[in-house]
Design an enzyme around this catalytic site. Sequence first.
Site, PDB file in Angstrom:
ATOM      1  N   GLU A  34       0.869  -1.178   0.000  1.00 23.15           N
ATOM      2  CA  GLU A  34       0.000   0.000   0.000  1.00 23.15           C
ATOM      3  C   GLU A  34       0.909   1.232   0.000  1.00 23.15           C
ATOM      4  O   GLU A  34       1.791   1.343   0.858  1.00 23.15           O
ATOM      5  CB  GLU A  34      -0.886  -0.004   1.256  1.00 23.15           C
ATOM      6  CG  GLU A  34      -1.850   1.159   1.227  1.00 23.15           C
ATOM      7  CD  GLU A  34      -2.773   1.214   2.435  1.00 23.15           C
ATOM      8  OE1 GLU A  34      -2.760   0.288   3.255  1.00 23.15           O
ATOM      9  OE2 GLU A  34      -3.502   2.213   2.536  1.00 23.15           O
ATOM     10  N   ARG A 260       5.199 -13.094   9.513  1.00 22.07           N
ATOM     11  CA  ARG A 260       5.841 -11.832   9.179  1.00 22.07           C
ATOM     12  C   ARG A 260       7.214 -11.772   9.810  1.00 22.07           C
ATOM     13  O   ARG A 260       7.485 -12.444  10.813  1.00 22.07           O
ATOM     14  CB  ARG A 260       4.990 -10.629   9.557  1.00 22.07           C
ATOM     15  CG  ARG A 260       4.565 -10.544  10.998  1.00 22.07           C
ATOM     16  CD  ARG A 260       3.639  -9.356  11.225  1.00 22.07           C
ATOM     17  NE  ARG A 260       4.339  -8.094  11.148  1.00 22.07           N
ATOM     18  CZ  ARG A 260       3.973  -7.089  10.360  1.00 22.07           C
ATOM     19  NH1 ARG A 260       2.914  -7.182   9.600  1.00 22.07           N
ATOM     20  NH2 ARG A 260       4.680  -5.968  10.342  1.00 22.07           N
ATOM     21  N   LYS A 270       4.674   0.627   9.301  1.00 21.55           N
ATOM     22  CA  LYS A 270       4.767   1.878   8.553  1.00 21.55           C
ATOM     23  C   LYS A 270       4.199   3.034   9.361  1.00 21.55           C
ATOM     24  O   LYS A 270       4.720   4.144   9.319  1.00 21.55           O
ATOM     25  CB  LYS A 270       3.995   1.750   7.235  1.00 21.55           C
ATOM     26  CG  LYS A 270       4.851   1.284   6.096  1.00 21.55           C
ATOM     27  CD  LYS A 270       4.096   1.312   4.787  1.00 21.55           C
ATOM     28  CE  LYS A 270       3.105   0.191   4.700  1.00 21.55           C
ATOM     29  NZ  LYS A 270       2.576  -0.028   3.355  1.00 21.55           N
TER      30      LYS A 270
END
Length: 558
Positions: A34, A260, A270
């Site tokens: 994104e 992850r 982020k």
Amino acid sequence: MSETGRPLNFLERIVQEDLESGKITRVKTRFPPEPNGYLHIGHAKSIWLNFGLAQNYGGECNLRMDDTNPAKEDEEYVEAIQRDVQWLGYQWAGKVRYASDYFDQLYEWALYLIRAGKAYVCDLSADEMREYRGTLTEAGKNSPYRERSVEENLALFEKMRAGEFEEGKCALRAKIDMSAPNINLRDPVLYRIKKASHHQTGDKWCIYPSYDYAHGQSDAIEGITHSICTLEFADHRPLYDWFINQLPVPAEPHQYEFSRLNVNYTVTSKRKLKQLVDENYVDGWDDPRMPTIAGMRRRGFTPKALRDFCEMAGVTKTDGVVEIGVLEHAIREDLNANSPRAMCVLRPLKVILTNYPAEKTEVFTAPGHPQRDDMPERQLPFGREIYIDQEDFRESANKQYKRLIPGRRVRLRNAYVIEAQEAIKDNTGNIIALHATYIEDTHGKDPADGIKPKAVIHWVAAHAHIDCEVRLYDRLFADVAPDAGGKNFLECINPNSLEILQGCKGEMGLSKATLEDRYQFEREGYFILDARYSSVDKPVFNRVIGLRDTWDKAAQPD
Ligand code: ATP
Ligand code: MG
């Protein structure tokens, strides 16, 4: 076995089996960031995995901007993402894709679901929706708007698209099952009203699809075979499959989840990294202390070291934390093997060799790299005045200290043995220079009197060197888990993560350094020119990493 000789990870096994069984003829993956921030070390893992799978099995990997949330997204991030992927050594198939490329198709498919009685416009507010959704232990309740007719839903959805409703007034939801044990299936939202301009589609849309609705269908449009995401999406897989089953999509991608990447002493979110930038805790997204790909690049990490690190960290289905020492090890391995050597005195102390003729100079040579004949030899001018590091001289010292004290000898690397005589001080008692003597005929030889030095130190000539600034970085966070246990990560910031040294003295060859060159400054670590602050007039070197791990040792008593 993989190409590097390690056992295959579970995703490689799946791809291999799917190719062997004929389930697929060509593997196709995608990396779907994104564009709401810069990529970080966790994304590097996903990039390595997706692009690596495609590369190793003769397939393709797309780069797709997952741009369904215009409010937080920006073209700056779109560009940074492309730079970072390419810098890591990968190239996507064809052009960059955007989920927004598919907004028309997604809208058509939303109409398809409405016509099939599988989607409806719901007027519940976000709070009411949450209330109706139920909990893990409690079934949800049907929305009072669930039984609207197809015609009414089509008309309302058209009005949503035409901008006739305010944000939050209504949403399009899938009609699945409000008592499904998996909450993701309790009539999830497909479209929300958002009156925001989009970086790709401008003002064309005022309704935007949800991640869940857009993602799998984008995969299907692109013919993705293996849609790889992190474990937190495992519970979304039934919804992913539901859409693929309900809609006339051109392909049937499958979602696979892996754990992850988490790294200790590091934040990989982020949102939090953006906060560090926005609130000026660091000098931008590419601050050399940031775990962003841009930061690590500016710091001097190599793409190979990052790829090696991802490989070392492995691909699993259980969450864990990888030690940052593993990353640092990968960087040292690469830089040790591939960086030319140089001498640079970080905290200079002038030494006057009182028995060396004032007018005389010599030039010594030194290998570019101790094991690499392909790196050119270095020229090291030498004269009566040189610089050594302040750390390499003490007026008095204990037995462990093997370097200069008055009357003691050391070898100057690639040059003579010298012997300290006396410290010269200013009137406040600070040492400003050292008088010493050089021992004749000791270049490459032991002293004739048999008194051998016990240490070798680095130096540069006072008459021929470059002046530079050196920036020493340490970990940005002093806490092993800044992002865990409800801590405020901002309070875990290491106050000493940056030390700037002015007036450092480097050997002449460093004047030829380019932004791509990494050097081992002997006895100090690995260094690279800083891409932002360095200039021809004033070189600025970043320390990529020290020669060995001093972090844990620093905590121990001597
Ligand atoms: P963040 O939590 O930092 O905001 P994100 O998952 O929201 O990350 P995206 O841009 O959606 O960021 O991520 C793009 C891809 O990278 C996704 O497929 C995601 O699963 C993957 N990814 C993100 N963080 C990690 C991580 N720490 N380890 C492995 N893959 C990751
Ligand atoms: Mg995400």
